[in-house]
Design an enzyme around this catalytic site. Structure first.
Site, PDB file in Angstrom:
ATOM      1  N   HIS A 138       0.837  -1.202   0.000  1.00 24.26           N
ATOM      2  CA  HIS A 138       0.000   0.000   0.000  1.00 24.26           C
ATOM      3  C   HIS A 138       0.872   1.253   0.000  1.00 24.26           C
ATOM      4  O   HIS A 138       0.669   2.174  -0.806  1.00 24.26           O
ATOM      5  CB  HIS A 138      -0.902  -0.046   1.238  1.00 24.26           C
ATOM      6  CG  HIS A 138      -1.742   1.161   1.482  1.00 24.26           C
ATOM      7  ND1 HIS A 138      -3.114   1.153   1.377  1.00 24.26           N
ATOM      8  CD2 HIS A 138      -1.405   2.430   1.866  1.00 24.26           C
ATOM      9  CE1 HIS A 138      -3.587   2.355   1.674  1.00 24.26           C
ATOM     10  NE2 HIS A 138      -2.565   3.148   1.990  1.00 24.26           N
ATOM     11  N   GLU A 139       1.871   1.291   0.888  1.00 24.66           N
ATOM     12  CA  GLU A 139       2.734   2.476   0.988  1.00 24.66           C
ATOM     13  C   GLU A 139       3.648   2.611  -0.229  1.00 24.66           C
ATOM     14  O   GLU A 139       3.915   3.727  -0.692  1.00 24.66           O
ATOM     15  CB  GLU A 139       3.555   2.428   2.275  1.00 24.66           C
ATOM     16  CG  GLU A 139       2.719   2.416   3.550  1.00 24.66           C
ATOM     17  CD  GLU A 139       1.739   3.578   3.642  1.00 24.66           C
ATOM     18  OE1 GLU A 139       2.073   4.680   3.155  1.00 24.66           O
ATOM     19  OE2 GLU A 139       0.637   3.385   4.187  1.00 24.66           O
ATOM     20  N   HIS A 142       1.676   4.230  -2.846  1.00 23.63           N
ATOM     21  CA  HIS A 142       1.671   5.689  -2.663  1.00 23.63           C
ATOM     22  C   HIS A 142       2.926   6.309  -3.281  1.00 23.63           C
ATOM     23  O   HIS A 142       2.872   7.339  -3.962  1.00 23.63           O
ATOM     24  CB  HIS A 142       1.642   6.036  -1.173  1.00 23.63           C
ATOM     25  CG  HIS A 142       0.274   6.046  -0.565  1.00 23.63           C
ATOM     26  ND1 HIS A 142      -0.812   6.659  -1.149  1.00 23.63           N
ATOM     27  CD2 HIS A 142      -0.184   5.535   0.615  1.00 23.63           C
ATOM     28  CE1 HIS A 142      -1.869   6.534  -0.368  1.00 23.63           C
ATOM     29  NE2 HIS A 142      -1.517   5.844   0.711  1.00 23.63           N
ATOM     30  N   GLU A 189      -6.275   6.676  -1.141  1.00 20.81           N
ATOM     31  CA  GLU A 189      -6.174   5.522  -0.250  1.00 20.81           C
ATOM     32  C   GLU A 189      -6.786   4.277  -0.892  1.00 20.81           C
ATOM     33  O   GLU A 189      -6.277   3.160  -0.720  1.00 20.81           O
ATOM     34  CB  GLU A 189      -6.870   5.816   1.082  1.00 20.81           C
ATOM     35  CG  GLU A 189      -6.089   6.758   1.982  1.00 20.81           C
ATOM     36  CD  GLU A 189      -4.737   6.183   2.360  1.00 20.81           C
ATOM     37  OE1 GLU A 189      -4.689   5.046   2.854  1.00 20.81           O
ATOM     38  OE2 GLU A 189      -3.728   6.863   2.151  1.00 20.81           O
TER      39      GLU A 189
END
Length: 355
Positions: A138-139, A142, A189
C-alpha cells in the site's frame, strides 16, 4: 533487486509487473487529479519553491534520530517485504522505511524530493506477515503514484490552518484547500489499497488487515462477510439526515471508513481490470507522457456517475430520482428526511426506498 541473500523472498511465488504505471491501479478520481496536476505548466517549479517552506528536512532528521530505520540489521522481515514490494511494482529506488514508537496502528508515505515510509509499532504488532505485506505494498503504491508529495502538503496545510485559526478569512481559505485535498486523498487511499493487493496477491490477508485496523487483534471474534455487510448497512441505512451526518463525519478524515475500504477493494478484485493486470496486461510507465487529461476526467466522471447510480445511500438515490425527472419533489424530501417513503405519507409506490 533480488540477490543471493534473499532466496526465500516470497516475490518468487508472486507475479511481478515490470514497468507498471500507477494508472493501472489508481482510482479514477485519484488518477484524473494526478494527471491534471502533472500536466500543469510550471507545476514542478511551484512545488520546488514550496518545498523551501515545508519542514521536510526536519522530518527526515526527526525519523533518523528518533525512530528505527528498517534494514537487514533492523526489522529485517520488514526490509524483505519492502524490497519485495518494490520488486513486484518495479520501483527502482527502495524508499527508506522507519518504525516509529506509537501504539496507534498507522502507516504513511511522505516527502517531496524522495518518499519516506513510516510504520508504527502498533501496526507492526497488530498484523501478521501477509497482512503487513499488503500494508507495505500500500505504501509503496503511494510512492509509485507520487502521493507522498501531496500528503506532505496536506500535513503542512493542516498544521498551518491550526496556527492561523484566529484569522477567520485566512483559515477559511486554507481549510477550503485542505478539504479538497482530503477528498482527493481519500480516493488515493483506495488506489493504494489496490496496490497493496497487487503486492500481496492475497485478498483474504488484505481483508483481515482492514478488519484488525477497525477492531483490533481479535480475528477469532470477527467475520469477513459480516464485516462487509456493515459496509452495505452503512451505505443504505437511515434517511437524508443520516446521509448528511455521513458527509459531516467524513470531511475531517484523510482515509475512507474501514468497512468501505474493504468493500471497495473486494469489488475491484472481482473486476476484469484486476484480472487483466494479473494476466500481464496493464498500462506501462513509459506511456504516461501520452496520457490524455480529458480522457482521465471522463473516466473519473463516469466512475462517479456509476457510483451514484448504484449507491443505496438515501441522498444519492434522491439525486438520481431528481435527475431522472421524478415527480413530487416536496413529498420525496419529506419522506427521505422522516425515513418514510411514498408521497405525503401514503405508500402509493410499493415498498419504501430506505431498505
Amino acid at each position: 533487486m533480488q540477490d543471493g541473500g534473499h532466496e526465500n523472498v516470497p516475490s518468487r511465488q508472486r507475479r511481478r509487473f515490470p514497468g507498471i504505471s500507477s494508472r493501472a491501479y489508481e482510482h479514477p478520481a485519484d488518477r484524473s487529479a494526478l494527471v491534471a496536476l502533472r500536466k500543469l505548466t510550471g507545476f514542478d517549479t511551484v512545488f520546488k519553491a514550496l518545498s523551501g517552506l515545508l519542514p521536510e528536512r526536519s522530518l527526515r532528521l526527526l525519523f533518523l534520530s528518533d525512530s528505527v530505520r528498517v534494514s537487514d540489521a533492523q526489522f529485517a522481515h520488514l526490509n524483505t517485504m519492502l524490497r519485495d514490494a518494490c520488486y513486484i511494482l518495479d520501483l527502482e529506488k527502495v524508499p527508506p522505511m522507519y518504525v516509529n514508537m506509537d501504539p496507534n496502528p498507522n502507516a504513511m508515505c511522505i516527502g517531496l524530493d524522495e518518499p519516506i515510509i513510516v510504520v508504527t509499532t502498533g501496526l507492526v504488532e497488530l498484523l501478521d506477515e501477509e497482512e503487513m505485506r499488503a500494508v507495505v505494498g500500500h505504501e509503496v503504491g503511494h510512492a509509485l503514484s507520487g502521493h507522498s508529495v501531496y500528503r506532505t502538503i496536506l500535513l503542512f496545510l493542516t498544521n498551518l490552518a491550526l496556527k492561523v485559526a484566529w484569522i477567520p478569512l485566512g483559515n477559511m481559505a486554507i481549510m477550503a484547500i485542505v478539504t479538497a485535498l482530503r477528498e482527493w486523498f481519500r480516493k488515493s487511499e483506495l488506489s493504494a489499497d489496490r496496490a497493496g493487493l497487487l503486492v500481496g496477491q492475497d485478498l483474504k490477508a488484505s481483508m483481515r488487515g482492514l478488519m484488525k485496523i477497525a477492531g483490533g487483534n481479535h480475528l477469532h471474534e470477527m467475520n469477513v462477510d459480516a464485516f462487509l455487510e456493515q459496509a452495505k448497512e452503512y451505505e443504505a441505512g437511515g434517511d437524508l439526515r443520516d446521509s448528511v451526518l455521513k458527509i459531516l463525519n467524513m470531511l475531517p478524515r484523510t482515509h475512507p471508513f474501514t468497512t468501505v475500504r474493504a468493500a471497495e477493494l473486494k469489488k475491484w478484485a472481482e473486476t476484469r481490470d484486476y484480472q487483466r493486470i494479473m494476466d500481464g496486461h496493464y498500462p506501462r510507465r513509459d506511456e504516461d507522457r501520452d496520457t490524455s487529461v480529458s480522457d482521465s476526467f471522463r473516466q473519473s466522471a463516469s466512475s462517479y456517475a456509476d457510483d451514484m447510480r448504484s449507491s443505496k445511500d438515501p441522498l444519492m438515490k434522491l439525486v438520481n430520482d431528481i435527475a431522472g425527472g421524478a415527480g413530487d419533489l416536496g413529498g420525496k424530501l419529506r419522506g427521505k428526511f422522516t425515513g418514510q417513503g411514498g408521497q405525503g405519507g401514503q405508500d402509493s409506490s410499493g415498498p419504501t426506498e430506505d431498505k
